[in-house]
Design an enzyme around this catalytic site. Sequence first.
Site, PDB file in Angstrom:
ATOM      1  N   HIS A  26      37.698  46.767  45.637  1.00 40.88           N
ATOM      2  CA  HIS A  26      38.167  45.806  46.093  1.00 40.88           C
ATOM      3  C   HIS A  26      39.711  46.001  45.840  1.00 40.88           C
ATOM      4  CE1 HIS A  26      38.914  41.692  47.029  1.00 40.88           C
ATOM      5  NE2 HIS A  26      39.416  41.924  45.490  1.00 40.88           N
TER       6      HIS A  26
ATOM      7  N   ASP B 167      39.473  38.494  36.400  1.00 43.67           N
ATOM      8  CA  ASP B 167      40.981  38.461  37.344  1.00 43.67           C
ATOM      9  C   ASP B 167      41.804  38.097  37.045  1.00 43.67           C
ATOM     10  OD1 ASP B 167      41.081  38.409  40.234  1.00 43.67           O
ATOM     11  OD2 ASP B 167      40.075  36.727  40.795  1.00 43.67           O
TER      12      ASP B 167
HETATM   13  C1  HEM Z   1      42.159  41.445  42.516  1.00 42.23           C
HETATM   14  C2  HEM Z   1      37.570  39.639  42.386  1.00 42.23           C
HETATM   15  C3  HEM Z   1      39.362  37.701  47.123  1.00 42.23           C
HETATM   16  C4  HEM Z   1      43.213  40.773  47.006  1.00 42.23           C
HETATM   17  C5  HEM Z   1      40.948  41.270  42.287  1.00 42.23           C
HETATM   18  C6  HEM Z   1      40.095  41.191  40.537  1.00 42.23           C
HETATM   19  C7  HEM Z   1      38.705  41.103  40.792  1.00 42.23           C
HETATM   20  C8  HEM Z   1      38.955  39.892  42.051  1.00 42.23           C
HETATM   21  C9  HEM Z   1      37.612  40.972  39.825  1.00 42.23           C
HETATM   22  C10 HEM Z   1      41.046  42.584  39.480  1.00 42.23           C
HETATM   23  C11 HEM Z   1      41.723  41.666  38.513  1.00 42.23           C
HETATM   24  C12 HEM Z   1      43.072  41.972  39.646  1.00 42.23           C
HETATM   25  O1  HEM Z   1      43.419  42.646  39.579  1.00 42.23           O
HETATM   26  O2  HEM Z   1      43.743  40.986  38.740  1.00 42.23           O
HETATM   27  C13 HEM Z   1      37.913  38.713  43.750  1.00 42.23           C
HETATM   28  C14 HEM Z   1      36.250  38.082  43.860  1.00 42.23           C
HETATM   29  C15 HEM Z   1      36.693  37.535  45.612  1.00 42.23           C
HETATM   30  C16 HEM Z   1      38.296  37.986  45.941  1.00 42.23           C
HETATM   31  C17 HEM Z   1      35.444  37.988  43.126  1.00 42.23           C
HETATM   32  C18 HEM Z   1      36.326  36.659  46.688  1.00 42.23           C
HETATM   33  C19 HEM Z   1      35.075  35.733  46.219  1.00 42.23           C
HETATM   34  C20 HEM Z   1      39.926  38.712  47.300  1.00 42.23           C
HETATM   35  C21 HEM Z   1      40.871  38.116  48.968  1.00 42.23           C
HETATM   36  C22 HEM Z   1      42.153  38.450  48.202  1.00 42.23           C
HETATM   37  C23 HEM Z   1      42.223  39.093  47.412  1.00 42.23           C
HETATM   38  C24 HEM Z   1      40.458  37.194  49.552  1.00 42.23           C
HETATM   39  C25 HEM Z   1      42.845  39.171  50.044  1.00 42.23           C
HETATM   40  C26 HEM Z   1      43.359  39.433  50.700  1.00 42.23           C
HETATM   41  C27 HEM Z   1      43.483  40.482  45.428  1.00 42.23           C
HETATM   42  C28 HEM Z   1      44.449  41.655  45.354  1.00 42.23           C
HETATM   43  C29 HEM Z   1      43.536  41.670  43.951  1.00 42.23           C
HETATM   44  C30 HEM Z   1      43.334  41.443  43.643  1.00 42.23           C
HETATM   45  C31 HEM Z   1      45.877  41.231  46.149  1.00 42.23           C
HETATM   46  C32 HEM Z   1      44.997  42.982  43.111  1.00 42.23           C
HETATM   47  C33 HEM Z   1      45.022  44.131  43.458  1.00 42.23           C
HETATM   48  C34 HEM Z   1      45.507  45.098  42.837  1.00 42.23           C
HETATM   49  O3  HEM Z   1      46.789  44.917  42.824  1.00 42.23           O
HETATM   50  O4  HEM Z   1      45.743  45.702  41.749  1.00 42.23           O
HETATM   51  N1  HEM Z   1      40.010  40.026  42.680  1.00 42.23           N
HETATM   52  N2  HEM Z   1      38.831  38.936  44.853  1.00 42.23           N
HETATM   53  N3  HEM Z   1      40.814  39.196  46.421  1.00 42.23           N
HETATM   54  N4  HEM Z   1      42.080  40.958  44.827  1.00 42.23           N
HETATM   55 FE1  HEM Z   1      40.736  40.151  44.955  1.00 42.23          FE
END
Ligand code: HEM
Length: 492
Positions: A344, A199
């Site tokens: 996601h 992440d």
């Molecule tokens: C990216 C996991 C909750 C917004 C990611 C990534 C993972 C991840 C593995 C990919 C790594 C990265 O691109 O940096 C999770 C898990 C969550 C969670 C397990 C809950 C337990 C959230 C929430 C939001 C969010 C609540 C916003 C409402 C984002 C955003 C990215 C991201 C904006 C980057 C996407 C990109 O720029 O490509 N998340 N996330 N995440 N997540 Fe989450």
Amino acid sequence: STPAPLDLNNVQGDILAGLPKKTQTYFFFLIDESRVQAFRKQLATLIPLITTTAQVFSHHEKISQNKKDAVGRGVSPSLLKISGVNIVFSQKGLVKMGINDNIGDDVFRKGMLADAPTLGDPGTATSDSPDWVPAFKQGVDGMILVSGESHQTVAETLAEIERIFFVGAHCATIHEALRIVGDVRPGKEKGHEHFGFLDGISQPAVRGVNATNNPGQEFVRQGITLLGREGDDKFNAAFVDQGPNTRPSWALDGSFLAFRYLFQLVPEFQTFLKRNPIAGLAPDLGSELLGARFVGRWMSGAPVDIAPTHDDPALGKDASRNNNFRYAFPDDSKTQDRCPFAAHTRKTNPRADIEDLNATTANANEKHRIFRRGVQFGPEVTAAEAASGKTVHGRGLLFAAYQSNIHFGFQFLQNNWSNTANFPPKTGPTGAAVISGLDPLIGQNTAGARSMIGANPQSQSTSLTLPTWVVPKGGEYFFSPSIPALKATFAL
Ligand code: HEM
């Protein structure tokens, strides 16, 4: 009038740089109603302990110098002792302190509990937010974030802070509402969230703050995070519907923090992947691919848009390649061959999926970019939990994200994108809308039913029913004031 150029000594360190996060304690507090003046006086003593963005950046430099020196001497680098402190306030806290100016963010003013139905948290008007822990249902006035390279350092710093406010004594000016300890996961899981995926890879770069960006990493204007800077929509008459069109001058260089206490049902998630491998592949690869297509990245961090069939660990850790994709290969905008529309990362940063919608806007996505600073909490999955497929010990993500406009930032990503089945807007060959379904990680609605299409690249219109794996147990919207505001407006 135009503010003076940004000075990183004025901005709290978690916003633009991120406090060091090997271990972090989130200390949520209530201000004692009868000792508000004393609290505001003691706040002046806390301010010198607060870590600024300039200090975090200089610490980063020290770490990389330390690493270089160690490599030069053929030894492993020592862990530099560091402690970071930031303080933030909820709307309730501001009111209690007698700070009644309207900062100009209606979502912040109402608080997260009132926003829970919009965020899709389970519950109805009669049984509101049943999953929320009592502290967040009752509301907190603020939070002190203490981070460090070891539990010992954090405990020492926290003890110093507790002495400032007489925490625990009969004359305490603040009382502990909830204390949550977050820890980066151990060993090779470092940097990976509890489902197993690397992440914190994709963050925007900030103009005038970050000298360089990695390929594919976009620059945003300072006002996307910092109030009062260029790009802060509240200085643009087009956004009056989001609240008043002005901010008090002390709001300059502050930022809104959306904090969410997210529990993850890890054994249940792993069991689902194991039982539902994508057909036609070796079962392990089928399960791994399903997980990767839920997230948009393999466990190593390699994006499925670049590596659609196999994980590629070298790609996952290579900052010059691991963010260089736009869901814009020839057919990406129309097919889910590489990445499901609902994945996601695609839901929360749709890249070319929305930037192409309105070619006249330089970057339609800019105002929806957030700065994620969360950390994991809870123990590793035990052998008994893995064997039963049932969570016994609470674990998950302390989600923390900064932005200058909560509606366009966190709330939009959760409500308008992750929870919205027909986002991103897609049409099939006949022109009919393609309903992608919910973000398989965080997409939710108050009714609880979840599904997505596109999980299986060979059968892209098949709907997959998704159990719930992320359970929000509360949170709050906070304001992180600048250092000058803390000195002149918050402290006495
Ligand atoms: C990216 C996991 C909750 C917004 C990611 C990534 C993972 C991840 C593995 C990919 C790594 C990265 O691109 O940096 C999770 C898990 C969550 C969670 C397990 C809950 C337990 C959230 C929430 C939001 C969010 C609540 C916003 C409402 C984002 C955003 C990215 C991201 C904006 C980057 C996407 C990109 O720029 O490509 N998340 N996330 N995440 N997540 Fe989450």
